[in-house]
Design a protein around this motif. Structure first.
Motif, PDB file in Angstrom:
ATOM      1  N   ALA A   1      86.319  20.387  42.491  1.00  0.00           N
ATOM      2  CA  ALA A   1      85.576  21.307  43.343  1.00  0.00           C
ATOM      3  C   ALA A   1      85.498  20.556  44.792  1.00  0.00           C
ATOM      4  N   SER A   2      85.560  19.420  44.563  1.00  0.00           N
ATOM      5  CA  SER A   2      85.582  18.515  46.175  1.00  0.00           C
ATOM      6  C   SER A   2      86.404  17.628  46.055  1.00  0.00           C
ATOM      7  N   GLU A   3      87.503  17.739  46.996  1.00  0.00           N
ATOM      8  CA  GLU A   3      88.292  16.953  47.234  1.00  0.00           C
ATOM      9  C   GLU A   3      88.189  15.949  48.279  1.00  0.00           C
ATOM     10  N   THR A   4      88.626  14.663  48.086  1.00  0.00           N
ATOM     11  CA  THR A   4      88.540  13.605  49.182  1.00  0.00           C
ATOM     12  C   THR A   4      89.699  13.781  49.908  1.00  0.00           C
ATOM     13  N   LYS A   5      89.699  13.608  51.139  1.00  0.00           N
ATOM     14  CA  LYS A   5      90.817  13.755  52.200  1.00  0.00           C
ATOM     15  C   LYS A   5      90.613  12.199  53.215  1.00  0.00           C
ATOM     16  N   SER A   6      91.736  11.950  53.706  1.00  0.00           N
ATOM     17  CA  SER A   6      91.632  10.734  54.314  1.00  0.00           C
ATOM     18  C   SER A   6      91.857  11.192  55.798  1.00  0.00           C
ATOM     19  N   VAL A   7      91.517  10.232  56.832  1.00  0.00           N
ATOM     20  CA  VAL A   7      91.691  10.516  58.244  1.00  0.00           C
ATOM     21  C   VAL A   7      93.339  10.865  58.150  1.00  0.00           C
ATOM     22  N   GLY A   8      93.845  11.614  59.237  1.00  0.00           N
ATOM     23  CA  GLY A   8      95.281  11.884  59.278  1.00  0.00           C
ATOM     24  C   GLY A   8      95.470  13.050  58.284  1.00  0.00           C
TER      25      GLY A   8
ATOM     26  N   GLU B   1      94.853  23.068  54.440  1.00  0.00           N
ATOM     27  CA  GLU B   1      95.551  24.370  54.640  1.00  0.00           C
ATOM     28  C   GLU B   1      94.923  25.567  53.725  1.00  0.00           C
ATOM     29  N   THR B   2      93.933  24.960  52.811  1.00  0.00           N
ATOM     30  CA  THR B   2      93.390  25.966  51.862  1.00  0.00           C
ATOM     31  C   THR B   2      92.061  26.061  51.748  1.00  0.00           C
ATOM     32  N   THR B   3      91.329  27.107  51.365  1.00  0.00           N
ATOM     33  CA  THR B   3      90.016  27.069  51.296  1.00  0.00           C
ATOM     34  C   THR B   3      89.426  26.058  50.099  1.00  0.00           C
ATOM     35  N   GLY B   4      88.209  25.665  50.428  1.00  0.00           N
ATOM     36  CA  GLY B   4      87.571  24.899  49.323  1.00  0.00           C
ATOM     37  C   GLY B   4      86.764  23.750  50.162  1.00  0.00           C
ATOM     38  N   GLU B   5      86.310  22.920  49.366  1.00  0.00           N
ATOM     39  CA  GLU B   5      85.536  21.793  49.906  1.00  0.00           C
ATOM     40  C   GLU B   5      86.182  20.679  50.091  1.00  0.00           C
ATOM     41  N   TYR B   6      85.852  19.629  51.264  1.00  0.00           N
ATOM     42  CA  TYR B   6      86.804  18.548  51.514  1.00  0.00           C
ATOM     43  C   TYR B   6      85.931  17.605  51.902  1.00  0.00           C
ATOM     44  N   GLU B   7      85.904  16.518  51.544  1.00  0.00           N
ATOM     45  CA  GLU B   7      85.141  15.149  51.819  1.00  0.00           C
ATOM     46  C   GLU B   7      86.136  14.203  52.610  1.00  0.00           C
ATOM     47  N   TRP B   8      85.441  13.399  53.666  1.00  0.00           N
ATOM     48  CA  TRP B   8      86.428  12.143  54.309  1.00  0.00           C
ATOM     49  C   TRP B   8      85.445  11.421  54.722  1.00  0.00           C
ATOM     50  N   SER B   9      85.664  10.235  55.222  1.00  0.00           N
ATOM     51  CA  SER B   9      84.861   9.167  55.943  1.00  0.00           C
ATOM     52  C   SER B   9      83.793   8.726  54.812  1.00  0.00           C
ATOM     53  N   ASN B  10      84.091   8.061  53.575  1.00  0.00           N
ATOM     54  CA  ASN B  10      83.579   7.683  52.547  1.00  0.00           C
ATOM     55  C   ASN B  10      82.481   8.789  51.999  1.00  0.00           C
ATOM     56  N   SER B  11      83.125  10.016  52.087  1.00  0.00           N
ATOM     57  CA  SER B  11      82.224  11.036  51.475  1.00  0.00           C
ATOM     58  C   SER B  11      80.804  11.594  52.152  1.00  0.00           C
ATOM     59  N   GLU B  12      80.907  10.945  53.415  1.00  0.00           N
ATOM     60  CA  GLU B  12      79.678  11.504  54.214  1.00  0.00           C
ATOM     61  C   GLU B  12      80.129  12.882  54.882  1.00  0.00           C
ATOM     62  N   ARG B  13      81.274  12.894  55.273  1.00  0.00           N
ATOM     63  CA  ARG B  13      81.477  14.144  56.068  1.00  0.00           C
ATOM     64  C   ARG B  13      82.205  15.097  55.207  1.00  0.00           C
ATOM     65  N   ILE B  14      81.689  16.243  55.214  1.00  0.00           N
ATOM     66  CA  ILE B  14      82.305  17.308  54.060  1.00  0.00           C
ATOM     67  C   ILE B  14      82.403  18.732  54.983  1.00  0.00           C
ATOM     68  N   VAL B  15      83.681  19.226  54.836  1.00  0.00           N
ATOM     69  CA  VAL B  15      83.900  20.570  55.441  1.00  0.00           C
ATOM     70  C   VAL B  15      84.395  21.570  54.313  1.00  0.00           C
ATOM     71  N   LEU B  16      83.542  22.685  54.386  1.00  0.00           N
ATOM     72  CA  LEU B  16      83.705  23.615  53.525  1.00  0.00           C
ATOM     73  C   LEU B  16      84.205  25.024  54.389  1.00  0.00           C
ATOM     74  N   ILE B  17      85.442  25.277  53.604  1.00  0.00           N
ATOM     75  CA  ILE B  17      86.154  26.636  54.080  1.00  0.00           C
ATOM     76  C   ILE B  17      86.221  27.599  53.203  1.00  0.00           C
ATOM     77  N   GLU B  18      85.580  28.668  53.511  1.00  0.00           N
ATOM     78  CA  GLU B  18      85.573  29.750  52.696  1.00  0.00           C
ATOM     79  C   GLU B  18      85.728  30.962  52.854  1.00  0.00           C
ATOM     80  N   GLN B  19      86.143  31.986  52.255  1.00  0.00           N
ATOM     81  CA  GLN B  19      86.545  33.392  52.716  1.00  0.00           C
ATOM     82  C   GLN B  19      85.372  34.286  52.564  1.00  0.00           C
ATOM     83  N   ASN B  20      84.869  34.998  53.588  1.00  0.00           N
ATOM     84  CA  ASN B  20      83.709  35.879  53.499  1.00  0.00           C
ATOM     85  C   ASN B  20      84.221  37.219  54.072  1.00  0.00           C
ATOM     86  N   ASN B  21      84.259  38.054  53.031  1.00  0.00           N
ATOM     87  CA  ASN B  21      84.923  39.334  53.164  1.00  0.00           C
ATOM     88  C   ASN B  21      86.327  39.300  53.896  1.00  0.00           C
TER      89      ASN B  21
END
Length: 147
Positions: free
Chosen positions: A21-28, A32-52
């Motif tokens: 449900a939550s994938e950790t990404k690194s700098v760089g 390219e897909t919807t979901g929830e991604y964490e970076w910077s020691n999991s303190e930053r989270i981006v959520l990309i979702e389709q709404n209609n």
């Protein structure tokens, strides 16, 4: 004996689902897909979702309960187009809408629960980092002005 194995199997299944449900990404990293991604020691989270028929995103900063989010309310990304996010640093994300617009999004924590952010549309190729520039569609790059 078999009753001791069931909780272990249940725990393993729940752990796998939580990690998916939550994938950790690194700098760089590219997103390219919807979901929830964490970076910077999991303190930053981006959520990309389709709404209609629109793709929307929000970015949570420094909040363990992930209740404070910044980001545009309206969808900027184009469903069905090759949109992408690129995490440049702890405080900067680039967003390509999949069509004709690229934004640089910067943010920082000023004090607990107080944030400052800015979003700028990029119109020239000289201000784009080379790693991101090489991943963007050629048609889009040709449409940018050279400085």
């Amino acid at each position: 004996m078999k009753y001791k194995i069931i909780p272990l199997i249940l725990f393993a299944a729940l752990t796998t689902l939580a990690n998916a449900a939550s994938e950790t990404k690194s700098v760089g990293s590219f997103i390219e897909t919807t979901g929830e991604y964490e970076w910077s020691n999991s303190e930053r989270i981006v959520l990309i979702e389709q709404n209609n028929d629109r793709l929307q995103f929000s970015i949570s900063l420094d909040d363990p309960e992930r209740k404070k989010s910044i980001g545009p309310k309206a969808g900027l990304l184009q469903p069905g187009k090759p949109w992408m996010f690129w995490i440049e640093s702890r405080n900067k994300i680039w967003m390509f809408d999949g069509d004709s617009r690229l934004w640089e999004y910067t943010f920082r924590t000023i004090e607990p629960n107080k944030y400052q952010d800015s979003i700028s549309e990029i119109k020239d190729s000289d201000s784009i980092p080379s790693e991101l520039l090489s991943a963007l569609p050629a048609e889009f790059i040709q449409s940018l002005k050279k400085i």
